[in-house]
Design a protein around this motif. Structure first.
Motif, PDB file in Angstrom:
ATOM      1  N   VAL A   1       4.686  61.545  50.541  1.00 55.90           N
ATOM      2  CA  VAL A   1       6.115  61.641  50.833  1.00 55.90           C
ATOM      3  C   VAL A   1       6.655  63.010  50.432  1.00 55.90           C
ATOM      4  N   SER A   2       5.952  63.690  49.532  1.00 53.92           N
ATOM      5  CA  SER A   2       6.353  65.058  49.176  1.00 53.92           C
ATOM      6  C   SER A   2       6.304  65.969  50.401  1.00 53.92           C
ATOM      7  N   ILE A   3       5.349  65.728  51.278  1.00 50.54           N
ATOM      8  CA  ILE A   3       5.235  66.545  52.491  1.00 50.54           C
ATOM      9  C   ILE A   3       6.523  66.445  53.308  1.00 50.54           C
ATOM     10  N   ALA A   4       6.999  65.230  53.513  1.00 50.48           N
ATOM     11  CA  ALA A   4       8.207  65.042  54.328  1.00 50.48           C
ATOM     12  C   ALA A   4       9.464  65.531  53.615  1.00 50.48           C
ATOM     13  N   LEU A   5       9.620  65.158  52.354  1.00 57.14           N
ATOM     14  CA  LEU A   5      10.835  65.521  51.628  1.00 57.14           C
ATOM     15  C   LEU A   5      10.981  67.031  51.467  1.00 57.14           C
ATOM     16  N   VAL A   6       9.924  67.671  51.023  1.00 57.36           N
ATOM     17  CA  VAL A   6      10.001  69.119  50.788  1.00 57.36           C
ATOM     18  C   VAL A   6      10.178  69.866  52.107  1.00 57.36           C
TER      19      VAL A   6
ATOM     20  N   VAL B   1      11.843  68.915  54.802  1.00 56.38           N
ATOM     21  CA  VAL B   1      13.247  68.837  55.208  1.00 56.38           C
ATOM     22  C   VAL B   1      14.111  69.750  54.333  1.00 56.38           C
ATOM     23  N   VAL B   2      13.924  69.667  53.022  1.00 50.79           N
ATOM     24  CA  VAL B   2      14.726  70.478  52.100  1.00 50.79           C
ATOM     25  C   VAL B   2      14.439  71.964  52.303  1.00 50.79           C
ATOM     26  N   TRP B   3      13.182  72.319  52.502  1.00 51.29           N
ATOM     27  CA  TRP B   3      12.793  73.724  52.675  1.00 51.29           C
ATOM     28  C   TRP B   3      13.410  74.317  53.933  1.00 51.29           C
TER      29      TRP B   3
ATOM     30  N   LEU C   1       6.126  77.061  52.703  1.00 49.70           N
ATOM     31  CA  LEU C   1       6.435  75.637  52.619  1.00 49.70           C
ATOM     32  C   LEU C   1       5.252  74.856  52.065  1.00 49.70           C
ATOM     33  N   THR C   2       4.044  75.187  52.482  1.00 50.44           N
ATOM     34  CA  THR C   2       2.876  74.447  51.996  1.00 50.44           C
ATOM     35  C   THR C   2       2.716  74.582  50.487  1.00 50.44           C
ATOM     36  N   PHE C   3       3.049  75.731  49.941  1.00 53.95           N
ATOM     37  CA  PHE C   3       2.983  75.883  48.489  1.00 53.95           C
ATOM     38  C   PHE C   3       4.077  75.085  47.794  1.00 53.95           C
ATOM     39  N   ALA C   4       5.255  75.024  48.400  1.00 56.32           N
ATOM     40  CA  ALA C   4       6.323  74.201  47.828  1.00 56.32           C
ATOM     41  C   ALA C   4       5.916  72.732  47.828  1.00 56.32           C
TER      42      ALA C   4
ATOM     43  N   LYS D   1       9.042  54.961  38.904  1.00 55.49           N
ATOM     44  CA  LYS D   1       9.097  54.215  40.158  1.00 55.49           C
ATOM     45  C   LYS D   1       9.199  55.185  41.326  1.00 55.49           C
ATOM     46  N   PHE D   2       8.816  54.684  42.473  1.00 50.47           N
ATOM     47  CA  PHE D   2       8.801  55.495  43.681  1.00 50.47           C
ATOM     48  C   PHE D   2      10.203  55.976  44.060  1.00 50.47           C
ATOM     49  N   ALA D   3      11.210  55.131  43.880  1.00 50.17           N
ATOM     50  CA  ALA D   3      12.590  55.497  44.224  1.00 50.17           C
ATOM     51  C   ALA D   3      13.062  56.705  43.419  1.00 50.17           C
ATOM     52  N   ALA D   4      12.677  56.772  42.160  1.00 48.73           N
ATOM     53  CA  ALA D   4      13.046  57.921  41.334  1.00 48.73           C
ATOM     54  C   ALA D   4      12.384  59.195  41.861  1.00 48.73           C
ATOM     55  N   TRP D   5      11.172  59.073  42.363  1.00 57.14           N
ATOM     56  CA  TRP D   5      10.451  60.210  42.929  1.00 57.14           C
ATOM     57  C   TRP D   5      11.175  60.751  44.156  1.00 57.14           C
ATOM     58  N   LEU D   6      11.716  59.846  44.974  1.00 57.77           N
ATOM     59  CA  LEU D   6      12.429  60.248  46.184  1.00 57.77           C
ATOM     60  C   LEU D   6      13.667  61.079  45.865  1.00 57.77           C
ATOM     61  N   VAL D   7      14.238  60.880  44.702  1.00 56.17           N
ATOM     62  CA  VAL D   7      15.403  61.663  44.280  1.00 56.17           C
ATOM     63  C   VAL D   7      14.956  62.956  43.609  1.00 56.17           C
ATOM     64  N   LEU D   8      13.919  62.874  42.781  1.00 53.22           N
ATOM     65  CA  LEU D   8      13.470  64.032  42.011  1.00 53.22           C
ATOM     66  C   LEU D   8      12.974  65.176  42.888  1.00 53.22           C
ATOM     67  N   VAL D   9      12.185  64.883  43.886  1.00 54.25           N
ATOM     68  CA  VAL D   9      11.529  65.937  44.669  1.00 54.25           C
ATOM     69  C   VAL D   9      12.525  66.878  45.357  1.00 54.25           C
ATOM     70  N   PRO D  10      13.497  66.382  46.124  1.00 58.45           N
ATOM     71  CA  PRO D  10      14.429  67.333  46.755  1.00 58.45           C
ATOM     72  C   PRO D  10      15.273  68.108  45.741  1.00 58.45           C
ATOM     73  N   VAL D  11      15.712  67.432  44.696  1.00 55.19           N
ATOM     74  CA  VAL D  11      16.529  68.101  43.680  1.00 55.19           C
ATOM     75  C   VAL D  11      15.710  69.181  42.982  1.00 55.19           C
ATOM     76  N   TRP D  12      14.490  68.870  42.589  1.00 58.25           N
ATOM     77  CA  TRP D  12      13.625  69.834  41.913  1.00 58.25           C
ATOM     78  C   TRP D  12      13.309  71.022  42.828  1.00 58.25           C
ATOM     79  N   THR D  13      13.071  70.740  44.102  1.00 53.80           N
ATOM     80  CA  THR D  13      12.742  71.819  45.043  1.00 53.80           C
ATOM     81  C   THR D  13      13.889  72.824  45.147  1.00 53.80           C
ATOM     82  N   LEU D  14      15.115  72.324  45.226  1.00 56.68           N
ATOM     83  CA  LEU D  14      16.265  73.224  45.364  1.00 56.68           C
ATOM     84  C   LEU D  14      16.673  73.897  44.062  1.00 56.68           C
ATOM     85  N   LEU D  15      16.627  73.150  42.957  1.00 58.61           N
ATOM     86  CA  LEU D  15      17.141  73.688  41.694  1.00 58.61           C
ATOM     87  C   LEU D  15      16.108  74.444  40.859  1.00 58.61           C
ATOM     88  N   VAL D  16      14.834  74.162  41.077  1.00 60.78           N
ATOM     89  CA  VAL D  16      13.800  74.820  40.273  1.00 60.78           C
ATOM     90  C   VAL D  16      12.894  75.690  41.131  1.00 60.78           C
TER      91      VAL D  16
END
Length: 154
Positions: A55-60, A62-64, A112-115, A131-146
Motif C-alpha cells: 500500500v506504500s506504493i499507492a499512497l506515496v 499519489v502524495v508524490w 518516487l521509487t526511493f520515496a 494496525k493497518f489503519a494507522a499505517w494508512l495515515v502515517l505514510v502520506p503524512v510522513w512523506t510530506l512532512l519528513v
C-alpha cells in the motif's frame, strides 16, 4: 531543479535507458522488502506486513505526484526548508520537459521509487506493533512532512 524543454537541452538515450533500468530495479525493492519483513513477523501478522509495503506504493505515488515532488525538487521556499509548490499536481511538467539529460517524468518516477521504498522500510520498525489503519495515515503524512523536506535539503 527547474525542468527545461527538449529544445533547450537534449535527451541522452543512454542516460534515459540507464535511468529506466534503475527505476525498475529500485521499484522491485519494495516487494522484496515486503517478503523479507513478512518472513520476520509472527504468522498472524504476515498479511499486515505485506500490505503495509504494497500500500506504500499507492499512497506515496499519489502524495508524490500531488505535492511531494514539488516540495522536494522545487525552487527554495521558506528559507530553503522546502521547495515551492510551483509543480503541485505536476503542473508545468509535460512529455517534453527535461531535467539534466533525461525526461523530467522519468526523473520524477525514479525519485518516487526511493520515496516508496523509504516509506516501506519504516514498516519494519513498527512490525507487530501497529494496525493497518494507522499505517494508512502515517505514510502520506510522513512523506510530506519528513521525506520531502529532507530530499530537498540533500
Amino acid at each position: 531543479m527547474t525542468p527545461v524543454t527538449v529544445a533547450a537541452a537534449g535527451i541522452d538515450t543512454g542516460d534515459t535507458a540507464w535511468l529506466l533500468a534503475a527505476t525498475a530495479l529500485v521499484l522491485l525493492m519494495t516487494p522484496g522488502l515486503a517478503l523479507f519483513y513478512g518472513g520476520m513477523v509472527r504468522t498472524k501478522n504476515v498479511l499486515n506486513m505485506l500490505m503495509m509495503s504494497f500500500v506504500s506504493i499507492a499512497l506515496v505515488t499519489v502524495v508524490w505526484l500531488l505535492a511531494g515532488y514539488s516540495l522536494a525538487f522545487g525552487d527554495d521556499a521558506f528559507g530553503g526548508l522546502v521547495g515551492n509548490l510551483r509543480h503541485v499536481g505536476m503542473a508545468g511538467i509535460g512529455p517534453d520537459s527535461v531535467t539534466g539529460s533525461v525526461p523530467t517524468l522519468l526523473f520524477t518516477t525514479f525519485q518516487l521509487t526511493f520515496a516508496i521504498v523509504t516509506a516501506a522500510l519504516i514498516s519494519g520498525a513498527i512490525a507487530d506493533r501497529t494496525k493497518f489503519a494507522a499505517w494508512l495515515v502515517l505514510v502520506p503524512v510522513w512523506t510530506l512532512l519528513v521525506y520531502a523536506p529532507v530530499a530537498h535539503w540533500v
